[in-house]
Design a protein around this motif. Structure first.
Motif, PDB file in Angstrom:
ATOM      1  N   PHE A 338       0.768  -1.340   0.006  1.00 38.31           N
ATOM      2  CA  PHE A 338      -0.076   0.034   0.083  1.00 38.31           C
ATOM      3  C   PHE A 338       0.817   1.234   0.018  1.00 38.31           C
ATOM      4  O   PHE A 338       0.610   1.924  -0.671  1.00 38.31           O
ATOM      5  N   LEU A 339       1.945   1.413   0.891  1.00 43.02           N
ATOM      6  CA  LEU A 339       2.598   2.387   0.833  1.00 43.02           C
ATOM      7  C   LEU A 339       3.307   2.952  -0.203  1.00 43.02           C
ATOM      8  O   LEU A 339       3.316   3.854  -0.699  1.00 43.02           O
ATOM      9  N   LEU A 340       4.229   1.866  -0.798  1.00 40.06           N
ATOM     10  CA  LEU A 340       4.930   2.173  -1.893  1.00 40.06           C
ATOM     11  C   LEU A 340       4.055   2.466  -3.129  1.00 40.06           C
ATOM     12  O   LEU A 340       4.365   3.263  -3.925  1.00 40.06           O
ATOM     13  N   PHE A 341       2.959   1.698  -3.360  1.00 46.20           N
ATOM     14  CA  PHE A 341       1.910   2.007  -4.430  1.00 46.20           C
ATOM     15  C   PHE A 341       1.497   3.502  -4.566  1.00 46.20           C
ATOM     16  O   PHE A 341       1.551   4.248  -5.545  1.00 46.20           O
ATOM     17  N   ALA A 402       9.186  -5.094  -4.238  1.00 51.55           N
ATOM     18  CA  ALA A 402       9.218  -3.823  -4.096  1.00 51.55           C
ATOM     19  C   ALA A 402       9.603  -2.816  -5.353  1.00 51.55           C
ATOM     20  O   ALA A 402       8.986  -1.797  -5.700  1.00 51.55           O
ATOM     21  N   VAL A 403      10.678  -3.360  -6.204  1.00 49.23           N
ATOM     22  CA  VAL A 403      10.838  -2.851  -7.319  1.00 49.23           C
ATOM     23  C   VAL A 403       9.878  -2.738  -8.487  1.00 49.23           C
ATOM     24  O   VAL A 403       9.796  -1.761  -9.046  1.00 49.23           O
ATOM     25  N   ILE A 404       9.226  -3.972  -8.544  1.00 50.19           N
ATOM     26  CA  ILE A 404       8.141  -3.952  -9.418  1.00 50.19           C
ATOM     27  C   ILE A 404       7.011  -3.250  -9.185  1.00 50.19           C
ATOM     28  O   ILE A 404       6.528  -2.154 -10.248  1.00 50.19           O
ATOM     29  N   VAL A 406       7.369  -0.192  -7.539  1.00 46.46           N
ATOM     30  CA  VAL A 406       7.622   1.253  -7.952  1.00 46.46           C
ATOM     31  C   VAL A 406       7.581   1.525  -9.342  1.00 46.46           C
ATOM     32  O   VAL A 406       6.779   2.533  -9.545  1.00 46.46           O
ATOM     33  N   PHE A 407       7.932   0.792 -10.364  1.00 48.85           N
ATOM     34  CA  PHE A 407       7.624   0.901 -11.756  1.00 48.85           C
ATOM     35  C   PHE A 407       5.892   1.009 -12.155  1.00 48.85           C
ATOM     36  O   PHE A 407       5.234   1.598 -13.010  1.00 48.85           O
ATOM     37  N   PHE A 408       5.416  -0.133 -11.326  1.00 46.99           N
ATOM     38  CA  PHE A 408       3.938   0.038 -11.464  1.00 46.99           C
ATOM     39  C   PHE A 408       3.103   1.082 -11.105  1.00 46.99           C
ATOM     40  O   PHE A 408       2.105   1.404 -11.781  1.00 46.99           O
ATOM     41  N   ALA A 409       3.529   1.419  -9.986  1.00 44.10           N
ATOM     42  CA  ALA A 409       2.755   2.710  -9.413  1.00 44.10           C
ATOM     43  C   ALA A 409       3.312   3.819 -10.151  1.00 44.10           C
ATOM     44  O   ALA A 409       2.336   4.654 -10.676  1.00 44.10           O
ATOM     45  N   LEU A 410       4.407   4.216 -10.665  1.00 44.92           N
ATOM     46  CA  LEU A 410       4.798   5.140 -11.297  1.00 44.92           C
ATOM     47  C   LEU A 410       3.997   5.309 -12.568  1.00 44.92           C
ATOM     48  O   LEU A 410       3.632   6.407 -13.002  1.00 44.92           O
TER      49      LEU A 410
END
Length: 462
Positions: A338-341, A402-404, A406-410
């Motif tokens: 949730f937070l990273l997204f 976590a890396v996936i 980051v790019f998914f949310a961006l």
């Protein structure tokens, strides 16, 4: 417009924003749209991030009162297992229906009436939710479960009307105001995720956590309603929403105060739109399709699949076991899922306000939206638990998801904001509100299809 606006991009200017337009001093109108964006997504964000509270309310009440592992699979009740699926259905179906009804209502019901009724309804439902936080519902869990779902249906219907109204209103302004709404929605998700983590860490039990959590939502909604009621009092806002006012304004009048010579309540915030809906859809079809694909992929993965990703596997002799230390048990999902997204979704939405590529009318934008489908197998091959059919893992560590993410949310935040900015720009001036109201309908359509697909993926494919 001030110098910083002019330097950002010519794409952020609308044809109606001429040299005699009043200025948005101190970015006050921009801030109002930002706050309204936060308010439109509060129900979805706070309910999906409040899993800790709902797992407590729906726990097995035969367990000892001080038992804290009630959310582990072997202790879960049927209500705990099925709550997120019911939540998705109760949220998505009324959202799609009322998004469409709101687009139709742009010709029938004044925007102010729609938005005020929707905001007041959401405030009342959050007040009911707060009441249930205080009450002991252990002896009537079935009723609590049913009433909560009814509240979610009503809340999301009101949220759909509010969201469609806000985007319809923002479409009458330069495109950066649609970006402001999108960024506000991203901030709403981030606030929900942060508030959830803080409430878990700072409170003694799930009831206190829920009280803290939903009180924040109620306060923000009240602020958003007050901000919207202030909006017609600002000359800059009236210039972009009232054609008669725009025609009569003096070229030397740059004051940002109220013109008391007119009745503010007479401003409809609605154009004299008579273009058929189908024709308006054709104007924005490329961007409507793109935003649907974006959110189909997003909901196919988030939160059903991503919240099922468990901490990394480890070896104990010849056995592979799940890591279950206290920090990861409590915070792995709130942080990694949730937070990273929400943080990087907000970053993507914010970047879109300063830099736009692909450019307006470029066919690369739909292509990039379609390519996001690749995120679905990437998440599936992380450590999703439990796995019934697919036993293959490609990523057996905590860094990969976590890396996936980051790019998914961006990509979600950036591309969706471009679509919501570009869509109304393709419509005629008199169709801007309807185009702005149709875009979130197709966004919600993608959300609904994605949530249904995530259910199939989680229960029948993984």
């Amino acid at each position: 417009m001030d110098n910083s606006d002019q330097e950002s991009s010519t794409l952020l200017l609308s044809p109606s924003e001429t040299s005699n337009a009043p200025k948005d001093r101190l970015k006050f109108v921009y801030a109002i749209f930002y706050l309204l964006g936060i308010g439109t997504m509060l129900p979805w964000n706070f309910f999906i991030n409040g899993k800790h509270y709902f797992m407590y309310k729906l726990r097995n009440t035969t367990l000892p009162t001080n038992f804290t592992h009630y959310d582990e699979p072997k202790y879960e009740t049927e209500f705990q297992v099925s709550f997120e699926s019911y939540l998705a259905i109760a949220a998505m179906l009324p959202t799609v229906l009322f998004m469409f009804l709101n687009a139709v209502a742009t010709r029938l019901i004044r925007l102010r009436i729609r938005m005020v009724i929707a905001a007041v309804t959401m405030i009342l439902i959050f007040a009911v939710t707060l009441t249930f936080v205080i009450l002991d519902t252990d002896r009537w869990q079935v009723e609590f479960f049913a009433i909560t779902l009814v509240c979610i249906v009503i809340m999301n219907a009101a949220s759909a009307v509010l969201q469609g109204g806000v985007f319809g209103l923002a479409s009458m302004f330069p495109p950066k105001y649609s970006q402001s709404v999108m960024a506000g929605q991203g901030m709403g998700g981030t606030l929900a995720a942060v508030a959830n983590i803080i409430s878990i860490a700072a409170t003694k039990n799930a009831s206190q956590s829920g009280l803290f959590y939903f009180t924040i939502a109620l306060v923000v909604l009240l602020m958003a309603l007050v901000a919207y009621l202030v909006l017609p009092c600002i000359k800059f806002a009236r210039y972009h929403t009232d054609r008669n006012f725009r025609q009569t304004i003096s070229s030397n009048d740059e004051d940002n105060t109220v013109d008391t010579s007119e009745d503010l309540n007479s401003i409809s915030f609605s154009g004299s739109n008579s273009t058929p809906l189908l024709r308006v859809f054709r104007m924005i079809s490329k961007y409507a399709f793109s935003v649907s694909i974006i959110f189909f992929v997003t909901l196919a993965c988030f939160p059903a699949i991503t919240s099922s990703i468990a901490p990394a596997l480890r070896k104990e002799g010849n056995r592979t076991v799940l890591v279950k230390d206290e920090w990861r048990r409590k915070y792995f999902t709130p942080v990694i899922c949730f937070l990273l997204f929400n943080v990087f979704d907000l970053v993507g939405r914010t970047i879109a306000g300063f830099y736009q590529w692909p450019k307006f009318k470029s066919n690369l934008l739909p292509l990039f939206c379609i390519l996001r489908i690749g995120f679905i197998p990437l998440f599936v091959f992380c450590n999703v638990q439990p796995r019934l059919y697919l036993v293959t893992y490609l990523f057996q560590n905590d860094v990969a998801p976590a890396v996936i993410m980051v790019f998914f949310a961006l990509s979600n935040g950036y591309l969706s904001t471009l679509c919501m900015m570009y869509g109304p720009m393709n419509a005629n001036e008199e169709d801007e509100e309807t185009a702005g109201a149709l875009m979130p309908f197709f966004l919600a359509l993608g959300l609904s299809a994605g949530s249904f697909f995530s259910f199939l993926l989680l229960h029948y494919m993984i």
